[in-house]
Design a protein around this motif. Structure first.
Motif, mmCIF file in Angstrom:
data_model
loop_
_atom_site.group_PDB
_atom_site.id
_atom_site.type_symbol
_atom_site.label_atom_id
_atom_site.label_comp_id
_atom_site.label_asym_id
_atom_site.label_seq_id
_atom_site.Cartn_x
_atom_site.Cartn_y
_atom_site.Cartn_z
ATOM 1 N N PRO A 1 0.837 -1.205 0.000
ATOM 2 C CA PRO A 1 0.000 0.000 0.000
ATOM 3 C C PRO A 1 0.871 1.254 0.000
ATOM 4 O O PRO A 1 2.062 1.212 0.323
ATOM 5 N N ALA A 2 0.243 2.373 -0.315
ATOM 6 C CA ALA A 2 0.980 3.627 -0.439
ATOM 7 C C ALA A 2 1.707 3.996 0.853
ATOM 8 O O ALA A 2 2.830 4.519 0.818
ATOM 9 N N ARG B 1 -6.048 5.536 -6.072
ATOM 10 C CA ARG B 1 -6.514 6.282 -4.909
ATOM 11 C C ARG B 1 -5.359 6.878 -4.111
ATOM 12 O O ARG B 1 -5.391 8.063 -3.766
ATOM 13 N N GLU B 2 -4.351 6.087 -3.807
ATOM 14 C CA GLU B 2 -3.234 6.577 -2.989
ATOM 15 C C GLU B 2 -1.872 6.225 -3.572
ATOM 16 O O GLU B 2 -0.955 7.049 -3.544
ATOM 17 N N LEU B 3 -1.721 5.002 -4.078
ATOM 18 C CA LEU B 3 -0.407 4.575 -4.556
ATOM 19 C C LEU B 3 0.056 5.413 -5.747
ATOM 20 O O LEU B 3 1.217 5.847 -5.799
ATOM 21 N N ASN C 1 -5.655 -1.821 -13.969
ATOM 22 C CA ASN C 1 -6.191 -1.830 -15.328
ATOM 23 C C ASN C 1 -7.474 -1.005 -15.349
ATOM 24 O O ASN C 1 -7.878 -0.442 -14.322
ATOM 25 N N LEU C 2 -8.117 -0.935 -16.485
ATOM 26 C CA LEU C 2 -9.335 -0.132 -16.624
ATOM 27 C C LEU C 2 -10.440 -0.554 -15.660
ATOM 28 O O LEU C 2 -11.252 0.267 -15.245
ATOM 29 N N ILE C 3 -10.471 -1.827 -15.308
ATOM 30 C CA ILE C 3 -11.511 -2.330 -14.416
ATOM 31 C C ILE C 3 -11.093 -2.205 -12.955
ATOM 32 O O ILE C 3 -11.895 -1.810 -12.106
ATOM 33 N N ASP C 4 -9.860 -2.533 -12.647
ATOM 34 C CA ASP C 4 -9.357 -2.475 -11.278
ATOM 35 C C ASP C 4 -8.436 -1.261 -11.146
ATOM 36 O O ASP C 4 -7.265 -1.292 -11.519
ATOM 37 N N ARG C 5 -8.975 -0.168 -10.571
ATOM 38 C CA ARG C 5 -8.232 1.090 -10.509
ATOM 39 C C ARG C 5 -7.950 1.531 -9.071
ATOM 40 O O ARG C 5 -7.730 2.700 -8.802
#
Length: 347
Positions: free
Chosen positions: A190-191, A225-227, A217-221
């Motif tokens: 995580p970030a 959010r932070e990274l 990817n386009l589906i899992d973004r």
């Protein structure tokens, strides 16, 4: 892994006829000054697809396409989680690193080679983790299997809650000083842990991580959010894996496969919402005169801090198809339309 292209499909034929030899592009990896191809060859399923005998041809095809970045790990290839019908059983397969090592003979210096450790590699309670003991042992094992005397980029495969990050980074620093690894990366961290690693490295004058590997990817973004902002702020490169979401964003024909998506690793298949996004990508790609895999990869490569996308192609033909995405540039309106898809905002 990406799905193969259905070259018998009338709807795909005009698009494929327009494909030309990929003009590979390169990015600087973090703060290293080292340039890596925007498409990275992933080897998680080496020994299954391609089978060991075909890996040499796939690596050769990658080099011919200008791909100089190859990703592997100490747990890839010969674990039961990679089993699938028609492939040799796990007990009969070699580690992916060993298969890759043979394929790299005479080619090693042309490539930027990345591998990882932390996964379970044996029955002993200490056969995993990011302790000094385990890391040094796994680096030595990886060097033997890969038939090389150095690793360009060495990742912590996952966080290890039992080992202080200070110990892990100090071990990496020692290995860099010994010349066994060149640079360090963090995978699936995580970030906040990436930022913590940078603080530790700065405070203790250790070599700092230069890249973060994550599913994106386009589906899992979730990485955005932070990274993503952290990597952009501190100069790390993001190296996404599963850039085509198990082939779903490459070609809807993947839905006809017996094994697809995370089913390759013993998990579930695709959800209805994931399929809906992929269907929109397919429609948009055809309207723009492109293939879905080109659109999906071009979008990902346009995102901040993304240096290279890892594609787990199983054949030279799949790899060639994916490599064409490095030469595709989408305009702002196209990128914005694709970005809106994952938020449920269809055109």
């Amino acid at each position: 892994m990406v799905t193969s292209v259905d070259r018998s499909s009338e709807t795909m034929a005009p698009l494929l006829m327009e494909e030309k030899e990929a003009a590979m592009k390169y990015s600087v990896l973090g703060t290293t000054g080292v340039k890596v191809s925007r498409i990275c060859l992933g080897t998680a399923t080496f020994g299954v697809a391609p089978i060991a005998q075909d890996a040499d041809r796939l690596v050769g095809a990658a080099i011919d396409l200008g791909i100089n970045f190859v990703d592997t790990a100490d747990v890839y290839g010969n674990l039961p989680v990679f089993d699938r019908p028609g492939a040799p059983a796990a007990a009969d397969r070699e580690p992916a690193e060993q298969i890759l090592g043979r394929a790299l003979r005479g080619r090693r210096d042309q490539l930027v080679l990345a591998t990882k450790s932390n996964g379970i590699v044996g029955p002993d309670v200490n056969d995993r983790g990011l302790s000094r003991r385990h890391i040094i042992r796994q680096v030595e094992s990886s060097l033997r299997r890969l038939q090389t005397d150095y690793i360009d980029l060495y990742y912590a495969h996952d966080p290890d809650p039992d080992t202080p990050l200070e110990q892990t980074l100090a071990t990496y620093d020692d290995l860099i000083r010994q010349g066994k690894i060149r640079y360090v990366g963090l995978s699936n961290h995580p970030a906040w842990q990436v930022t913590q690693a940078l603080w530790i490295a700065d405070d203790r004058r250790l070599q700092a991580p230069v890249a973060a590997q994550v599913k994106y990817n386009l589906i899992d973004r979730a990485a955005e959010r932070e990274l993503g902002p952290a990597c952009q702020q501190f100069g790390l490169s993001i190296v996404p894996y599963a850039p085509l979401h198990g082939g779903l964003l490459a070609d809807l024909a993947v839905l006809d496969r017996e094994v697809s998506g995370d089913q390759r690793f013993g998990a579930a298949g695709f959800s209805d919402s994931e399929i809906a996004v992929a269907q929109w990508v397919d429609r948009l790609a055809r309207a723009w005169g492109l293939a879905p895999y080109q659109v999906s990869l071009a979008w990902l490569l346009s995102r901040p801090a993304v240096a290279s996308a890892i594609v787990g192609a199983e054949t030279p033909e799949e790899l060639h198809a994916n490599a064409t995405a490095a030469d595709v540039e989408l305009d702002r309106a196209q990128l914005d339309t694709l970005t809106a898809l994952a938020a449920g905002l269809v055109p």
